[in-house]
Scaffold this motif. Structure first.
Motif, PDB file in Angstrom:
ATOM      1  N   VAL A 169       7.185 -11.387  -5.170  1.00 33.82           N
ATOM      2  CA  VAL A 169       5.792 -10.932  -5.271  1.00 33.82           C
ATOM      3  C   VAL A 169       4.934 -11.832  -4.379  1.00 33.82           C
ATOM      4  CG1 VAL A 169       3.831 -10.551  -6.827  1.00 33.82           C
ATOM      5  CG2 VAL A 169       6.162 -10.055  -7.609  1.00 33.82           C
ATOM      6  N   SER A 170       4.305 -11.213  -3.380  1.00 35.58           N
ATOM      7  CA  SER A 170       3.517 -11.958  -2.402  1.00 35.58           C
ATOM      8  C   SER A 170       2.135 -12.284  -2.924  1.00 35.58           C
ATOM      9  CB  SER A 170       3.342 -11.101  -1.146  1.00 35.58           C
ATOM     10  OG  SER A 170       4.582 -10.846  -0.544  1.00 35.58           O
ATOM     11  N   ALA A 171       1.479 -13.191  -2.222  1.00 35.59           N
ATOM     12  CA  ALA A 171       0.058 -13.450  -2.482  1.00 35.59           C
ATOM     13  C   ALA A 171      -0.755 -12.760  -1.396  1.00 35.59           C
ATOM     14  CB  ALA A 171      -0.210 -14.949  -2.462  1.00 35.59           C
TER      15      ALA A 171
ATOM     16  N   THR B 128      -5.144 -11.822  -0.104  1.00 32.12           N
ATOM     17  CA  THR B 128      -6.591 -11.863  -0.355  1.00 32.12           C
ATOM     18  C   THR B 128      -7.200 -10.459  -0.298  1.00 32.12           C
ATOM     19  OG1 THR B 128      -7.097 -12.190   1.999  1.00 32.12           O
ATOM     20  CG2 THR B 128      -6.797 -14.184   0.652  1.00 32.12           C
ATOM     21  N   ARG B 129      -6.362  -9.436  -0.107  1.00 29.22           N
ATOM     22  CA  ARG B 129      -6.973  -8.098  -0.018  1.00 29.22           C
ATOM     23  C   ARG B 129      -7.354  -7.598  -1.423  1.00 29.22           C
ATOM     24  NH1 ARG B 129      -4.036  -4.348  -2.331  1.00 29.22           N
ATOM     25  NH2 ARG B 129      -1.970  -3.670  -1.636  1.00 29.22           N
ATOM     26  N   PRO B 130      -8.328  -6.676  -1.485  1.00 25.64           N
ATOM     27  CA  PRO B 130      -8.747  -6.175  -2.792  1.00 25.64           C
ATOM     28  C   PRO B 130      -7.617  -5.444  -3.517  1.00 25.64           C
ATOM     29  CG  PRO B 130     -10.243  -5.401  -1.044  1.00 25.64           C
ATOM     30  CD  PRO B 130      -9.088  -6.052  -0.371  1.00 25.64           C
TER      31      PRO B 130
ATOM     32  N   ASP C 241       2.333  -6.543  -8.551  1.00 23.84           N
ATOM     33  CA  ASP C 241       2.290  -6.018  -7.185  1.00 23.84           C
ATOM     34  C   ASP C 241       2.009  -7.132  -6.177  1.00 23.84           C
ATOM     35  OD1 ASP C 241       2.537  -3.061  -7.749  1.00 23.84           O
ATOM     36  OD2 ASP C 241       0.935  -3.673  -9.114  1.00 23.84           O
ATOM     37  N   TYR C 242       1.089  -7.979  -6.531  1.00 25.94           N
ATOM     38  CA  TYR C 242       0.717  -9.134  -5.711  1.00 25.94           C
ATOM     39  C   TYR C 242       0.145 -10.187  -6.643  1.00 25.94           C
ATOM     40  CZ  TYR C 242       0.754  -6.846  -1.052  1.00 25.94           C
ATOM     41  OH  TYR C 242       1.113  -6.228   0.120  1.00 25.94           O
ATOM     42  N   TRP C 243       0.102 -11.415  -6.140  1.00 33.33           N
ATOM     43  CA  TRP C 243      -0.777 -12.426  -6.704  1.00 33.33           C
ATOM     44  C   TRP C 243      -2.069 -12.319  -5.899  1.00 33.33           C
ATOM     45  CZ3 TRP C 243       1.046 -14.235 -11.085  1.00 33.33           C
ATOM     46  CH2 TRP C 243       2.425 -14.286 -11.277  1.00 33.33           C
TER      47      TRP C 243
ATOM     48  N   VAL D  83       6.139 -20.129   2.223  1.00 36.42           N
ATOM     49  CA  VAL D  83       7.237 -20.199   3.193  1.00 36.42           C
ATOM     50  C   VAL D  83       6.842 -19.480   4.483  1.00 36.42           C
ATOM     51  CG1 VAL D  83       9.237 -20.553   1.717  1.00 36.42           C
ATOM     52  CG2 VAL D  83       8.407 -18.259   2.029  1.00 36.42           C
ATOM     53  N   GLU D  84       5.921 -18.556   4.380  1.00 39.59           N
ATOM     54  CA  GLU D  84       5.327 -17.902   5.555  1.00 39.59           C
ATOM     55  C   GLU D  84       4.011 -17.319   5.106  1.00 39.59           C
ATOM     56  OE1 GLU D  84       4.629 -14.468   5.978  1.00 39.59           O
ATOM     57  OE2 GLU D  84       5.352 -14.003   3.990  1.00 39.59           O
ATOM     58  N   HIS D  85       3.090 -17.207   6.049  1.00 37.13           N
ATOM     59  CA  HIS D  85       1.847 -16.495   5.726  1.00 37.13           C
ATOM     60  C   HIS D  85       1.243 -15.994   7.023  1.00 37.13           C
ATOM     61  CE1 HIS D  85      -0.800 -19.736   7.169  1.00 37.13           C
ATOM     62  NE2 HIS D  85       0.153 -20.532   6.739  1.00 37.13           N
TER      63      HIS D  85
ATOM     64  N   ARG E 140      -5.302 -11.911   4.276  1.00 40.60           N
ATOM     65  CA  ARG E 140      -4.174 -12.829   4.349  1.00 40.60           C
ATOM     66  C   ARG E 140      -3.093 -12.446   3.347  1.00 40.60           C
ATOM     67  NH1 ARG E 140      -7.562 -18.271   4.446  1.00 40.60           N
ATOM     68  NH2 ARG E 140      -6.146 -19.118   5.973  1.00 40.60           N
ATOM     69  N   TYR E 141      -1.867 -12.682   3.788  1.00 45.60           N
ATOM     70  CA  TYR E 141      -0.696 -12.351   2.987  1.00 45.60           C
ATOM     71  C   TYR E 141       0.300 -13.492   3.127  1.00 45.60           C
ATOM     72  CZ  TYR E 141      -2.375  -7.483   3.227  1.00 45.60           C
ATOM     73  OH  TYR E 141      -3.114  -6.345   3.131  1.00 45.60           O
ATOM     74  N   GLY E 142       1.016 -13.798   2.060  1.00 48.25           N
ATOM     75  CA  GLY E 142       2.014 -14.848   2.192  1.00 48.25           C
ATOM     76  C   GLY E 142       3.049 -14.837   1.087  1.00 48.25           C
TER      77      GLY E 142
ATOM     78  N   ARG F  33      -7.303   0.778  11.585  1.00 46.85           N
ATOM     79  CA  ARG F  33      -6.987  -0.615  11.906  1.00 46.85           C
ATOM     80  C   ARG F  33      -5.477  -0.869  11.812  1.00 46.85           C
ATOM     81  NH1 ARG F  33     -10.532  -5.657   9.664  1.00 46.85           N
ATOM     82  NH2 ARG F  33      -9.781  -7.138  11.210  1.00 46.85           N
ATOM     83  N   ARG F  34      -4.877  -0.346  10.771  1.00 43.62           N
ATOM     84  CA  ARG F  34      -3.434  -0.544  10.584  1.00 43.62           C
ATOM     85  C   ARG F  34      -2.639   0.132  11.709  1.00 43.62           C
ATOM     86  NH1 ARG F  34      -1.795  -1.543   4.472  1.00 43.62           N
ATOM     87  NH2 ARG F  34      -3.495  -2.956   4.020  1.00 43.62           N
ATOM     88  N   LEU F  35      -3.105   1.308  12.121  1.00 38.65           N
ATOM     89  CA  LEU F  35      -2.410   2.001  13.210  1.00 38.65           C
ATOM     90  C   LEU F  35      -2.528   1.215  14.508  1.00 38.65           C
ATOM     91  CD1 LEU F  35      -3.357   5.717  12.475  1.00 38.65           C
ATOM     92  CD2 LEU F  35      -1.047   4.736  12.494  1.00 38.65           C
TER      93      LEU F  35
HETATM   94  P1  5GP Z   1      -0.629  -3.758   1.900  1.00 40.55           P
HETATM   95  O1  5GP Z   1      -2.049  -4.198   2.025  1.00 40.55           O
HETATM   96  O2  5GP Z   1      -0.425  -2.330   2.368  1.00 40.55           O
HETATM   97  O3  5GP Z   1      -0.040  -4.016   0.542  1.00 40.55           O
HETATM   98  O4  5GP Z   1       0.228  -4.668   2.901  1.00 40.55           O
HETATM   99  C1  5GP Z   1      -0.139  -4.781   4.257  1.00 40.55           C
HETATM  100  C2  5GP Z   1       0.981  -5.423   5.048  1.00 40.55           C
HETATM  101  O5  5GP Z   1       1.182  -6.765   4.584  1.00 40.55           O
HETATM  102  C3  5GP Z   1       2.314  -4.698   4.873  1.00 40.55           C
HETATM  103  O6  5GP Z   1       2.929  -4.573   6.146  1.00 40.55           O
HETATM  104  C4  5GP Z   1       3.097  -5.632   3.978  1.00 40.55           C
HETATM  105  O7  5GP Z   1       4.491  -5.560   4.223  1.00 40.55           O
HETATM  106  C5  5GP Z   1       2.564  -6.972   4.413  1.00 40.55           C
HETATM  107  N1  5GP Z   1       2.807  -8.040   3.435  1.00 40.55           N
HETATM  108  C6  5GP Z   1       2.895  -7.945   2.081  1.00 40.55           C
HETATM  109  N2  5GP Z   1       3.179  -9.144   1.552  1.00 40.55           N
HETATM  110  C7  5GP Z   1       3.311 -10.020   2.587  1.00 40.55           C
HETATM  111  C8  5GP Z   1       3.637 -11.402   2.676  1.00 40.55           C
HETATM  112  O8  5GP Z   1       3.890 -12.105   1.706  1.00 40.55           O
HETATM  113  N3  5GP Z   1       3.655 -11.947   3.914  1.00 40.55           N
HETATM  114  C9  5GP Z   1       3.405 -11.229   5.040  1.00 40.55           C
HETATM  115  N4  5GP Z   1       3.469 -11.861   6.204  1.00 40.55           N
HETATM  116  N5  5GP Z   1       3.110  -9.919   4.991  1.00 40.55           N
HETATM  117  C10 5GP Z   1       3.061  -9.319   3.779  1.00 40.55           C
END
Ligand code: 5GP
Ligand code: ADP
Length: 186
Positions: free
Chosen positions: A33-35, A37-39, A49-51, A68-70, A77-79, A144-146
């Motif tokens: 489960v990733s972290a 900052t998106r709503p 789903d996320y932290w 480990v990555e972000h 931001r995602y990580g 934006r995603r496209l």
């Molecule tokens: P969404 O906002 O649609 O959930 O995710 C947007 C993008 O962020 C997707 O391509 C998803 O795979 C990516 N993403 C989700 N979690 C992480 C993460 O922990 N690290 C990175 N680098 N990308 C992530």
């Protein structure tokens, strides 16, 4: 020994769908489960789903070396949290990371033994249709995603495995074959 599987590729290509299917046949696979900052989207849950972190908390955790990555993706931001990954691996379970392309590159540097699969859309137009059809994002976010996906697709050849997600059952079988061969080899 492959215990970490990275599924990457543009938003809307089908990563989440494929991972859900894969985990039905491989229930031992844990999803990290990733972290972010998106709503929060409707129906999503903190910790499942996320932290969901605010900017300050995310930055603090970067500074403390908790990721480990972000990466920054489309302004958010995602990580991957180290504790999340280590917990599953510590319990002896293989782990799947569903992450975008910059994060996948970082994992390749720090964990070269991880198996990386880049999921490719059949065409740009199909990718657009999937993002629109999913109904989770507004027009601006989709645009934006496209836009980001064009750059992401340019790096697809840097990845060990590429699978084109056209017909879902066929793609599930391809992913399944990659994962099964790695798991049985360990
Ligand atoms: P969404 O906002 O649609 O959930 O995710 C947007 C993008 O962020 C997707 O391509 C998803 O795979 C990516 N993403 C989700 N979690 C992480 C993460 O922990 N690290 C990175 N680098 N990308 C992530
Ligand atoms: P991602 O996790 O990569 O952002 P999703 O798994 O959310 O993508 O998939 C985006 C949309 O595309 C979803 O509505 C999903 O049902 C659909 N989809 C995924 N794979 C296929 C496929 N092979 N054929 C048709 N639609 C698909």
């Amino acid at each position: 020994m492959a215990r970490v599987f990275v599924i990457t590729g543009p938003s809307g290509v089908g990563k989440g769908t494929l991972i859900r299917r894969l985990r039905e046949s491989h229930p031992e696979l844990r999803l990290s489960v990733s972290a972010t900052t998106r709503p929060v989207r409707e129906g999503e849950e903190h910790g499942r789903d996320y932290w969901f972190l605010d900017e300050d908390e995310f930055t603090r955790r970067i500074d403390e070396g908790d990721f480990v990555e972000h990466a920054e993706y489309a302004g958010r931001r995602y990580g991957t949290l180290r504790e999340e990954l280590d917990r599953h691996l510590g319990e002896g379970a293989p782990v799947v990371l569903e992450i975008e392309v910059q994060g996948a590159r970082q994992i390749r540097e720090t964990m070269p033994e991880a198996v990386q699969v880049f999921v490719v859309p059949p065409s740009f137009e199909v990718l657009r249709q999937r993002l629109e059809g999913r109904g989770t994002d507004g027009a601006d976010t989709i645009a934006r995603r496209l836009e980001v996906s064009r750059t992401e697709l340019e790096s697809q050849h840097q990845f060990d495995h590429r699978i084109i997600n056209d017909e879902l059952e066929k793609t599930v079988a391809e992913l399944e074959a990659i994962v099964s061969s790695q798991l049985s080899a360990t």
